[in-house]
Design an enzyme around this catalytic site. Structure first.
Site, PDB file in Angstrom:
ATOM      1  N   ASP A  72       0.812  -1.215   0.000  1.00 36.15           N
ATOM      2  CA  ASP A  72       0.000   0.000   0.000  1.00 36.15           C
ATOM      3  C   ASP A  72       0.848   1.269   0.000  1.00 36.15           C
ATOM      4  OD1 ASP A  72       0.938  -0.478   2.585  1.00 36.15           O
ATOM      5  OD2 ASP A  72      -1.030  -0.927   3.410  1.00 36.15           O
ATOM      6  N   ASP A 141      -7.428  -2.879  14.239  1.00 29.56           N
ATOM      7  CA  ASP A 141      -8.818  -3.258  13.961  1.00 29.56           C
ATOM      8  C   ASP A 141      -8.892  -4.493  13.064  1.00 29.56           C
ATOM      9  OD1 ASP A 141      -7.946  -2.241  11.568  1.00 29.56           O
ATOM     10  OD2 ASP A 141      -9.349  -0.566  11.480  1.00 29.56           O
ATOM     11  N   HIS A 143      -7.169  -5.020  10.223  1.00 30.54           N
ATOM     12  CA  HIS A 143      -7.008  -4.842   8.773  1.00 30.54           C
ATOM     13  C   HIS A 143      -5.707  -5.457   8.268  1.00 30.54           C
ATOM     14  CE1 HIS A 143      -5.122  -0.703   9.807  1.00 30.54           C
ATOM     15  NE2 HIS A 143      -4.176  -1.318   9.136  1.00 30.54           N
ATOM     16  N   GLU A 148      -9.649  -1.838   5.473  1.00 27.17           N
ATOM     17  CA  GLU A 148     -10.310  -1.486   6.724  1.00 27.17           C
ATOM     18  C   GLU A 148     -11.590  -2.304   6.914  1.00 27.17           C
ATOM     19  OE1 GLU A 148      -8.656   0.221   8.681  1.00 27.17           O
ATOM     20  OE2 GLU A 148      -8.192   2.260   8.046  1.00 27.17           O
TER      21      GLU A 148
HETATM   22  C1  GLP Z   1      -0.663   0.172   8.503  1.00 24.80           C
HETATM   23  C2  GLP Z   1      -0.282  -0.618   7.259  1.00 24.80           C
HETATM   24  C3  GLP Z   1      -0.502  -2.102   7.465  1.00 24.80           C
HETATM   25  C4  GLP Z   1       0.164  -2.547   8.751  1.00 24.80           C
HETATM   26  C5  GLP Z   1      -0.438  -1.796   9.910  1.00 24.80           C
HETATM   27  C6  GLP Z   1       0.150  -2.176  11.246  1.00 24.80           C
HETATM   28  O1  GLP Z   1      -2.014   0.403   8.615  1.00 24.80           O
HETATM   29  N1  GLP Z   1      -1.016  -0.218   6.105  1.00 24.80           N
HETATM   30  O2  GLP Z   1       0.018  -2.810   6.365  1.00 24.80           O
HETATM   31  O3  GLP Z   1      -0.011  -3.927   8.926  1.00 24.80           O
HETATM   32  O4  GLP Z   1      -0.193  -0.419   9.689  1.00 24.80           O
HETATM   33  O5  GLP Z   1       1.374  -1.553  11.430  1.00 24.80           O
HETATM   34  P1  GLP Z   1       2.282  -1.640  12.719  1.00 24.80           P
HETATM   35  O6  GLP Z   1       3.184  -2.791  12.475  1.00 24.80           O
HETATM   36  O7  GLP Z   1       3.020  -0.344  12.744  1.00 24.80           O
HETATM   37  O8  GLP Z   1       1.419  -1.830  13.886  1.00 24.80           O
END
Ligand code: GLP
Length: 260
Positions: A72, A141, A143, A148
């Site tokens: 993303d 959440d 995702h 989402e």
């Molecule tokens: C963002 C990214 C996700 C990732 C999530 C959790 O929303 N788009 O791909 O899995 O963050 O990230 P973190 O590892 O910083 O908790």
């Protein structure tokens, strides 16, 4: 689903880096048969990238014949913006390993035609022969990528609206929450499900609810990671804090399963 549990986040990341290294090595990648690797951003993958970079520097793994597709990117952030996922990937991984520039694929959140950008990304994945292993994280959440709650479980790469919760969680990388873009480009749940293998890393107490929903909850668009229950080859790698909300019996089952 396979669940790997390690005491610390570091131990979990070591397992994941070793696993990815072995998968690339045993794949016998070549220019005509590249290893196609899906990649995430976020804080959880940082230790995994450090592990892969370390193994590369120790000549244990080469990324010469690895093709990458990131999950993303924020809409409206230029590749050199300090909080863009382009910059993150460059800093933490690409600048430190031997992935060829032409083999790196990232969504352009500043493309003039975002819809066409997403369609071209899906085509590029197809042209590369599909994703061999998608490494991902999980949002609080539940995702995956930026899918989402409420995202279709068959969704493809597209423009997504970020929830206020995700923007607040990700505000830690920006100076203020209103600097966090409201939209992103993201591979879809269907795109991740098409990968031949998925490895999800989750660490810390703040992921415990999402991990429980992903492993024990119903398959629902309200926790898009739960869709992975329908995937034939998924590994969830967690530290102790991230499994805190799983049932005792679930943990025991997976501990026994790992010993076999
Ligand atoms: C963002 C990214 C996700 C990732 C999530 C959790 O929303 N788009 O791909 O899995 O963050 O990230 P973190 O590892 O910083 O908790």
């Amino acid at each position: 689903m396979r669940l790997i549990m390690r005491q610390s986040e570091k131990d979990a990341a070591v397992w994941t880096a070793d696993y990815i290294m072995q998968r690339i090595r045993f794949f016998s990648a070549s220019p005509t048969k590249p290893f196609v690797l899906g990649l995430p951003t976020g804080s959880t993958p940082i230790l995994i990238y450090q592990g892969l970079v370390g193994r590369h520097k120790a000549s244990l793994v080469s990324f010469e014949n690895v093709t990458t597709f990131n999950m993303d990117e924020y809409v409206g952030l230029a590749p050199d913006h300090p909080q863009s996922y382009h910059k993150f990937m460059d800093d933490h991984f690409f600048s430190q390993v031997n992935v060829a520039k032409e083999n790196i694929h990232m969504l352009d959140g500043c493309a003039n035609d975002l819809k066409a950008e997403c369609a071209a990304y899906e085509e590029a994945i197809k042209d590369a022969g599909g994703i061999e292993l998608f490494l991902g994280g999980i949002g609080e959440d539940g995702h995956i990528a930026f899918n989402e709650p409420g995202s279709s479980l068959t969704s493809r790469t597209r423009v997504v609206a970020l929830t206020q919760e995700t923007r607040e969680v990700n505000a830690r990388f920006f100076s203020r929450v209103d600097e966090v873009p409201k939209e992103a480009l993201s591979v879809g749940v269907g795109t991740v499900m098409d990968a031949r293998e998925v490895v999800i890393a989750a660490a810390g107490k703040r992921k415990a609810r999402a991990v429980a929903a992903c492993v024990e909850g119903p398959v629902t668009q309200m926790c898009t990671a739960s869709c992975l229950q329908m995937h034939p080859n998924v590994t969830l790698v967690c530290d102790e804090a991230a499994i805190a909300e799983l049932k005792y019996g679930t943990v025991q089952y997976y501990l026994e399963a790992e010993k076999r």
